[in-house]
Design an enzyme around this catalytic site. Structure first.
Site, PDB file in Angstrom:
ATOM      1  N   TYR A 138      -6.937   1.057  -5.922  1.00  0.00           N
ATOM      2  CA  TYR A 138      -7.111   1.859  -4.704  1.00  0.00           C
ATOM      3  C   TYR A 138      -6.371   3.174  -4.853  1.00  0.00           C
ATOM      4  O   TYR A 138      -5.154   3.197  -5.035  1.00  0.00           O
ATOM      5  CB  TYR A 138      -6.557   1.083  -3.503  1.00  0.00           C
ATOM      6  CG  TYR A 138      -6.801   1.767  -2.178  1.00  0.00           C
ATOM      7  CD1 TYR A 138      -8.101   2.005  -1.732  1.00  0.00           C
ATOM      8  CD2 TYR A 138      -5.751   2.179  -1.371  1.00  0.00           C
ATOM      9  CE1 TYR A 138      -8.335   2.644  -0.524  1.00  0.00           C
ATOM     10  CE2 TYR A 138      -5.978   2.812  -0.158  1.00  0.00           C
ATOM     11  CZ  TYR A 138      -7.276   3.048   0.256  1.00  0.00           C
ATOM     12  OH  TYR A 138      -7.506   3.677   1.458  1.00  0.00           O
ATOM     13  N   ASP A 233      -0.310   5.843  -9.711  1.00  0.00           N
ATOM     14  CA  ASP A 233      -0.422   5.971  -8.258  1.00  0.00           C
ATOM     15  C   ASP A 233       0.704   5.125  -7.664  1.00  0.00           C
ATOM     16  O   ASP A 233       0.620   3.901  -7.623  1.00  0.00           O
ATOM     17  CB  ASP A 233      -1.805   5.482  -7.815  1.00  0.00           C
ATOM     18  CG  ASP A 233      -1.982   5.552  -6.306  1.00  0.00           C
ATOM     19  OD1 ASP A 233      -0.966   5.620  -5.591  1.00  0.00           O
ATOM     20  OD2 ASP A 233      -3.141   5.515  -5.857  1.00  0.00           O
ATOM     21  N   LYS A 261       3.548   7.457   1.755  1.00  0.00           N
ATOM     22  CA  LYS A 261       4.177   6.397   2.556  1.00  0.00           C
ATOM     23  C   LYS A 261       5.682   6.631   2.779  1.00  0.00           C
ATOM     24  O   LYS A 261       6.054   7.396   3.655  1.00  0.00           O
ATOM     25  CB  LYS A 261       3.887   5.039   1.929  1.00  0.00           C
ATOM     26  CG  LYS A 261       2.338   4.797   1.851  1.00  0.00           C
ATOM     27  CD  LYS A 261       1.948   3.386   1.708  1.00  0.00           C
ATOM     28  CE  LYS A 261       0.473   3.194   1.363  1.00  0.00           C
ATOM     29  NZ  LYS A 261      -0.394   2.909   2.476  1.00  0.00           N
TER      30      LYS A 261
HETATM   31  C1  LIG Z   1      -2.122   2.786  -4.004  1.00  0.00           C
HETATM   32  C2  LIG Z   1      -2.584   3.712  -2.908  1.00  0.00           C
HETATM   33  N1  LIG Z   1      -2.979   4.941  -3.230  1.00  0.00           N
HETATM   34  C3  LIG Z   1      -3.392   5.818  -2.294  1.00  0.00           C
HETATM   35  C4  LIG Z   1      -3.435   5.469  -0.970  1.00  0.00           C
HETATM   36  C5  LIG Z   1      -3.926   6.455   0.041  1.00  0.00           C
HETATM   37  O1  LIG Z   1      -2.886   6.903   0.840  1.00  0.00           O
HETATM   38  P1  LIG Z   1      -3.185   7.482   2.295  1.00  0.00           P
HETATM   39  O2  LIG Z   1      -3.623   6.340   3.142  1.00  0.00           O
HETATM   40  O3  LIG Z   1      -1.892   8.104   2.702  1.00  0.00           O
HETATM   41  O4  LIG Z   1      -4.264   8.498   2.124  1.00  0.00           O
HETATM   42  C6  LIG Z   1      -3.030   4.202  -0.590  1.00  0.00           C
HETATM   43  C7  LIG Z   1      -3.055   3.805   0.834  1.00  0.00           C
HETATM   44  O5  LIG Z   1      -2.800   2.699   1.201  1.00  0.00           O
HETATM   45  C8  LIG Z   1      -2.616   3.294  -1.582  1.00  0.00           C
HETATM   46  O6  LIG Z   1      -2.272   2.039  -1.258  1.00  0.00           O
END
Ligand SMILES: Cc1ncc(COP(=O)(O)O)c(C=O)c1O
Length: 425
Positions: A138, A233, A261
């Site tokens: 994700y 990420d 986050k």
């Molecule tokens: C691993 C990861 N990358 C990117 C994101 C995207 O972040 P945002 O919701 O702040 O756009 C998330 C969101 O949960 C995530 O878990």
């Protein structure tokens, strides 16, 4: 202040103005009124122990007094400027000092954006187009990230399957999708495409599935072999797995890292970090118009978010914070284990002390497809029973926080026993 209504009222009002009746994030049948420490309360005043923690940011709990004080200090000075500001600069210094791969930082407002720019940055640096991502990984909502995020049919690797309408086929053509935790597959994929690949983007712990020993090291070595940039990420794992994130925890340093986050202390803030030679592509004066990656955003480096993030990191640097977080996580896992063993359930608790999930499978999952075969009906019954017993969590993840008290844990133990009984019926 909004007039207090029942939850039912709010759900009905939401249905009229919001597609799907909610914000798209979470069960629209529950409307949260407030959160304090490790508890949230819905619009009917019902209280829950919070294991969603805002989908990760509220590691210190809701309304942490010191974070609130930092925010209240900043607020009268201004909410947003679209200009450099001291809290944002101080936070950038702190993040750059903490994250092993970081030499410089660029702010954005969400993890999605950070991942989108990280991919673009890798393309600008390498002058290549192809991106390797892992099935089930994700990385937010960009067109690239929507490839094989949650496919319901198993395509042949490395074919990318879009998980969203509205994405042109041309995007899929530049994506190579691989199974997580399969070093042999990565080696063979790169033997064929290595010199066309700009980046390998990976969640160091994918959703809930940990990397097998050596897997991240193989990604590092293979990226080096072909001149590919490795993107971690760390939107979830940054400042959660350790102060230096998953790269510190696992001892593998990527080229680019995305953060979100926790660094915004519950406010919209995210970032891309990398060594300065890579970050140079955000600076036209250094790379010229050809190599320049244009990047700006109205709320980037927002001072309120930065003040909250800076104080949150200060609290996390204090002695024993991560030991305490991991201990709390293990106590929650232990509660689940005792309850489920008590009813003879077949399950695995998958993840890390700092985020995990109960997965109803016979075999410990190593990748997306092995999570997908979990018993969905049992998972749903388990989660429903947990909610009824006063646990607020996402359907696929449990996030412990530093705010959990002995009372919260006692309620959690009771809730897990109720949920285990519900699936045993
Ligand atoms: C691993 C990861 N990358 C990117 C994101 C995207 O972040 P945002 O919701 O702040 O756009 C998330 C969101 O949960 C995530 O878990």
């Amino acid at each position: 202040m909004l007039k207090i209504g029942t939850q039912e009222d709010w759900v009905a009002r939401a249905r009229a103005v919001l597609p799907g009746g909610g914000f798209g994030n979470f069960d629209p049948g529950i409307v949260i009124r407030e959160g304090q420490a490790a508890r949230v309360r819905d619009e009917d005043g019902r209280e829950y122990v919070d294991y969603l923690i805002g989908s990760g940011p509220m590691l210190l709990g809701h309304g942490h007094p010191e974070v609130m004080e930092a925010v209240f200090e900043q607020l009268p000075r201004g909410q947003t400027f679209f200009a450099s500001n001291a809290p944002g600069i101080a936070l950038a210094e702190e993040i750059v000092a903490a994250v092993p791969c970081a030499g410089q930082l660029r702010y954005v407002s969400s993890g999605s954006e950070a991942d989108m720019y990280a991919i673009r940055l890798a393309r600008a640096f390498t002058r290549r187009d192809k991106i390797v991502k892992f099935e089930g990984g994700y990385h937010g909502m960009s067109a690239e990230a929507q490839m094989s995020l949650a496919p319901t049919r198993a395509a042949n690797f490395p074919q990318a399957i879009p998980d969203s309408a509205g994405i042109p086929d041309s995007v899929a053509a530049e994506m190579l999708v691989a199974p997580f935790n399969d070093p042999a597959y990565i080696r063979s994929l790169l033997a064929e495409y290595g010199d066309q690949v700009a980046a390998i983007i990976v969640e160091p712990l994918q959703r809930i599935v940990p990397p097998e020993p050596g897997f991240l090291g193989v990604l590092r070595a293979e990226a080096d072999r072909y001149g590919i940039l490795l993107i971690f990420d760390e939107v979830v794992t940054g400042f959660r797995f350790a102060y230096g994130g998953a790269q510190e925890h696992y001892g593998v340093t990527p080229d680019i890292t995305t953060l979100g986050k926790i660094i915004g202390g519950g406010f919209p803030l995210a970032a891309i970090v990398a060594r300065t030679g890579i970050m140079a592509h955000f600076d036209k004066a250094r790379v010229g118009a050809e190599g320049w990656l244009m990047q700006l955003g109205t709320l980037s480096g927002n001072p309120v978010a930065a003040a909250a993030g800076l104080k949150s990191l200060e609290i996390l640097r204090r002695d024993g914070a991560y030991d305490r977080l991991r201990q709390r996580g293990r106590q929650v896992m232990d509660a689940a284990t005792k309850a489920l063993d008590g009813v003879g359930a077949r399950y695995h608790i998958v993840g890390d002390d700092t985020l995990f999930e109960v997965v109803f499978t016979d075999r410990r999952p190593r990748d997306y497809r092995e999570v997908l075969v979990a018993n969905a009906e049992k998972t749903s019954r388990f989660n429903t029973a947990l909610r009824q017993a006063g646990i607020f969590k996402s359907p696929g993840k449990t996030y412990p926080s530093l705010a959990l008290t002995e009372d919260d844990l006692a309620l959690t133990r009771t809730a897990y026993r109720a949920a285990a009984a519900a699936i045993a019926e």
